[in-house]
Enzyme design. Structure first.
Site, PDB file in Angstrom:
ATOM      1  N   TYR A  14       0.836  -1.198   0.000  1.00 62.13           N
ATOM      2  CA  TYR A  14       0.000   0.000   0.000  1.00 62.13           C
ATOM      3  C   TYR A  14       0.878   1.258   0.000  1.00 62.13           C
ATOM      4  O   TYR A  14       0.666   2.165  -0.809  1.00 62.13           O
ATOM      5  CB  TYR A  14      -0.940  -0.013   1.203  1.00 62.13           C
ATOM      6  CG  TYR A  14      -1.788   1.227   1.319  1.00 62.13           C
ATOM      7  CD1 TYR A  14      -2.939   1.372   0.565  1.00 62.13           C
ATOM      8  CD2 TYR A  14      -1.437   2.259   2.191  1.00 62.13           C
ATOM      9  CE1 TYR A  14      -3.723   2.518   0.664  1.00 62.13           C
ATOM     10  CE2 TYR A  14      -2.205   3.400   2.292  1.00 62.13           C
ATOM     11  CZ  TYR A  14      -3.346   3.524   1.535  1.00 62.13           C
ATOM     12  OH  TYR A  14      -4.114   4.669   1.630  1.00 62.13           O
ATOM     13  N   ASP A  38     -10.686   8.118   6.199  1.00 65.00           N
ATOM     14  CA  ASP A  38      -9.405   8.811   6.109  1.00 65.00           C
ATOM     15  C   ASP A  38      -9.637  10.308   6.013  1.00 65.00           C
ATOM     16  O   ASP A  38     -10.026  10.802   4.954  1.00 65.00           O
ATOM     17  CB  ASP A  38      -8.651   8.301   4.880  1.00 65.00           C
ATOM     18  CG  ASP A  38      -7.254   8.861   4.735  1.00 65.00           C
ATOM     19  OD1 ASP A  38      -6.866   9.735   5.534  1.00 65.00           O
ATOM     20  OD2 ASP A  38      -6.542   8.429   3.818  1.00 65.00           O
ATOM     21  N   ASP A  98       1.808  12.951   8.804  1.00 61.59           N
ATOM     22  CA  ASP A  98       2.203  11.791   9.600  1.00 61.59           C
ATOM     23  C   ASP A  98       0.933  11.027   9.922  1.00 61.59           C
ATOM     24  O   ASP A  98       0.026  11.562  10.561  1.00 61.59           O
ATOM     25  CB  ASP A  98       2.868  12.230  10.912  1.00 61.59           C
ATOM     26  CG  ASP A  98       4.313  12.602  10.724  1.00 61.59           C
ATOM     27  OD1 ASP A  98       5.065  11.778  10.161  1.00 61.59           O
ATOM     28  OD2 ASP A  98       4.695  13.706  11.144  1.00 61.59           O
ATOM     29  N   ASP A 101      -2.035   4.152   9.851  1.00 55.61           N
ATOM     30  CA  ASP A 101      -3.155   3.482   9.196  1.00 55.61           C
ATOM     31  C   ASP A 101      -3.332   2.086   9.771  1.00 55.61           C
ATOM     32  O   ASP A 101      -2.346   1.365   9.970  1.00 55.61           O
ATOM     33  CB  ASP A 101      -2.927   3.381   7.687  1.00 55.61           C
ATOM     34  CG  ASP A 101      -3.117   4.708   6.976  1.00 55.61           C
ATOM     35  OD1 ASP A 101      -3.162   5.759   7.652  1.00 55.61           O
ATOM     36  OD2 ASP A 101      -3.202   4.703   5.738  1.00 55.61           O
TER      37      ASP A 101
END
Length: 128
Positions: A14, A38, A98, A101
């Site tokens: 990813y 997100d 920054d 995930d």
């Protein structure tokens, strides 16, 4: 159950795909019914079409680079997490994000959930 090596590989892939701006490659990592949030707290993108729109209208419109800033962490419960940075040039703005995930995978190794933990207040640096 997905092997932790598969989880690690998918999460590393990813970041590599974000780094080169390969939207089609990113989309291939997702299950058709996946959910992307997100950043966390924003409206989730549900289903592959909504996820495609999110990436094409964001990352697809920017110059971006990404790199891991630590090892991918995995669980035996089909989940993994990774800290990485994304540099983005978009619409005259240069930013360093920054992010942490967290992704959940199904037994086929496809991402079913992605949550990105970052905020403009604490995790975004404006670059010259």
């Amino acid at each position: 159950m997905v092997d932790t090596k598969v989880i690690k590989s998918v999460l590393e892939k990813y970041v590599e795909l974000v780094d080169v701006g390969d939207i089609d490659g990113i989309l291939n990592l997702y299950d058709d019914n996946a959910v992307v949030e997100d950043p966390v707290g924003s409206d989730p993108h549900v289903g592959i079409k909504a996820i495609e729109d999110f990436y094409r209208n964001g990352l697809g419109q920017a110059e971006a680079s990404a790199n891991l800033i630590g090892p991918v962490r995995t669980t035996s419960a089909n989940e993994g997490a990774m800290a990485f940075q994304v540099k983005i040039k978009m619409e005259g703005m240069n930013m360093l994000i920054d992010t942490l995930d967290v992704m959940e995978l199904n037994d086929d190794g496809k991402v079913t959930s992605m949550k990105a933990y970052w905020s403009y207040e604490d995790n975004v640096e404006q670059l010259a």
